[in-house]
Design a protein around this motif. Structure first.
Motif, PDB file in Angstrom:
ATOM      1  N   ARG A   1      -6.311   3.599   6.385  1.00  0.00           N
ATOM      2  CA  ARG A   1      -5.374   4.721   6.252  1.00  0.00           C
ATOM      3  C   ARG A   1      -4.126   4.386   7.060  1.00  0.00           C
ATOM      4  O   ARG A   1      -4.215   3.984   8.217  1.00  0.00           O
TER       5      ARG A   1
ATOM      6  N   GLN B   1       0.831  -1.206   0.000  1.00  0.00           N
ATOM      7  CA  GLN B   1       0.000   0.000   0.000  1.00  0.00           C
ATOM      8  C   GLN B   1       0.860   1.248   0.000  1.00  0.00           C
ATOM      9  O   GLN B   1       0.576   2.217  -0.719  1.00  0.00           O
ATOM     10  N   ARG B   2       1.923   1.268   0.813  1.00  0.00           N
ATOM     11  CA  ARG B   2       2.797   2.450   0.857  1.00  0.00           C
ATOM     12  C   ARG B   2       3.481   2.673  -0.493  1.00  0.00           C
ATOM     13  O   ARG B   2       3.627   3.813  -0.936  1.00  0.00           O
TER      14      ARG B   2
ATOM     15  N   GLU C   1       0.874   4.114  -2.916  1.00  0.00           N
ATOM     16  CA  GLU C   1       0.554   5.504  -2.583  1.00  0.00           C
ATOM     17  C   GLU C   1       1.738   6.426  -2.869  1.00  0.00           C
ATOM     18  O   GLU C   1       1.552   7.556  -3.345  1.00  0.00           O
ATOM     19  N   TYR C   2       2.944   5.957  -2.592  1.00  0.00           N
ATOM     20  CA  TYR C   2       4.134   6.763  -2.866  1.00  0.00           C
ATOM     21  C   TYR C   2       4.316   6.958  -4.364  1.00  0.00           C
ATOM     22  O   TYR C   2       4.660   8.048  -4.842  1.00  0.00           O
TER      23      TYR C   2
ATOM     24  N   ARG D   1       1.984   6.927  -6.669  1.00  0.00           N
ATOM     25  CA  ARG D   1       0.965   7.856  -7.148  1.00  0.00           C
ATOM     26  C   ARG D   1       1.336   9.292  -6.810  1.00  0.00           C
ATOM     27  O   ARG D   1       1.167  10.193  -7.626  1.00  0.00           O
ATOM     28  N   ALA D   2       1.847   9.477  -5.606  1.00  0.00           N
ATOM     29  CA  ALA D   2       2.256  10.828  -5.210  1.00  0.00           C
ATOM     30  C   ALA D   2       3.423  11.318  -6.053  1.00  0.00           C
ATOM     31  O   ALA D   2       3.568  12.522  -6.298  1.00  0.00           O
TER      32      ALA D   2
END
Length: 338
Positions: free
Chosen positions: A230, A207-208, A211-212, A214-215
């Motif tokens: 979250r 997940q990290r 998300e990383y 995508r950021a």
């Protein structure tokens, strides 16, 4: 002898805890059961969905998770200070998402209590709920009871779903938190269920990474994802104001897990990649002992607390005990003596 949970979980000692819960008889009740030929893999989604739902109720942050076929791991941060800042109305609303409110509290909420004694009794109930909403045992109860009831209903049976009460380990400093988070995130790699951390389904590291990416505007290949909890942000004290903020960033953590993941692969058993992540030096961790810790597959995670020797001694004194199991492990991991 089993100790009372209050002797193992003390937010004033540390807000960080590693929790482990196993299915009864360690059966694959959350994965593919080779004995029965049935697949229960969909229940892994239930764990993540429930964690997400509980985050709207409890003052508990999720640092790391790994949902396996017959057990799961969680690393959490309790935040009682956040719960103390909630209004009585918010406490009642949060509690009511999981439990029915007593008639007295319902009347108090509607402003219909007629005496000071009634209002005082309602206030005492709300104060107790406020404490429970930042309590590890109540959080785990709300997670495990829900999962057990749902699984038993699906199977049309009664009885235990979990082996017993969950196991917890206090993480006394950020090096202990970092070590335990990476141990949890590397579960599928260590079990040879995934070759790399990014391929490790139902883990916080996957997940990290997503998300990383995508950021960073470099998203990986799109694939269906379950609803996920979250995750607590990893940021240095300069980047965030929480008193329990880490001194390592997401980039630090991803680099460390990638390094450790490559070191514990079957074709590199015992090998250590040449470029050590700087975070190991900053936190004073012994690279060889750190890798030994994340390789061990649960052995060595039965100690009540993990942290520097000095923090273990402080925690023992606070709990009125002469020592905490894990001193020798701490000396090896932190390269200390005495």
């Amino acid at each position: 002898m089993t100790r009372a949970r209050r002797e193992l979980v003390h937010p004033d000692t540390t807000p960080y805890y590693h929790c482990i819960c196993r299915c009864v008889r360690r059966a694959f009740l959350c994965g593919h059961d080779a004995f029965s030929g049935k697949s229960y893999a969909h229940r892994k989604h239930w764990v993540l969905e429930r964690l997400r739902a509980l985050q709207s109720v409890y003052a508990v942050d999720i640092c790391a998770y790994a949902v396996m076929s017959n057990h799961y791991h969680l690393v959490v941060r309790l935040d009682p200070e956040l719960a103390r800042g909630w209004s009585d109305e918010e406490v009642m609303a949060r509690w009511n998402r999981l439990f029915s409110l007593p008639v007295l509290v319902t009347r108090y909420r509607a402003g219909e209590t007629g005496t000071a004694a009634e209002r005082a009794q309602a206030g005492a109930m709300i104060a107790e709920w406020r404490e429970r909403l930042a309590d590890l045992s109540w959080f785990m109860r709300s997670l495990n009871e829900y999962l057990a009831r749902r699984a038993n209903e699906e199977d049309g049976c009664k009885g235990r779903f979990w082996e017993g009460r969950f196991k917890s380990q206090a993480l006394l400093d950020e090096a202990a938190v970092l070590t335990c988070m990476s141990y949890v995130d590397l579960n599928p790699v260590r079990a040879k269920l995934a070759d790399t951390p990014e391929e490790s389904d139902f883990t916080s590291i996957q997940q990290r990474i997503v998300e990383y990416s995508r950021a960073s505007k470099h998203p990986p290949e799109n694939k269906p994802e379950p609803e996920r909890p979250r995750l607590m942000a990893l940021a240095t004290p300069a980047q965030g104001g929480h008193p329990n903020r880490f001194s390592f960033s997401t980039e630090d953590y991803l680099e460390l897990v990638d390094w450790a993941g490559r070191a514990i692969r079957a074709d590199k058993r015992g090998a250590i990649p040449g470029d050590l992540p700087p975070i190991l030096s900053r936190l004073g961790l012994n690279p060889e002992q750190y890798l030994r810790h994340v390789r061990r597959g649960g052995r060595g995670h039965h100690v009540a607390a993990l942290g520097h020797v000095d923090r273990l001694r402080e925690a023992a004194a606070r709990l009125g005990r002469r020592f905490l199991k894990g001193m020798s492990q701490a000396r090896r991991l932190y390269q200390v003596h005495g």
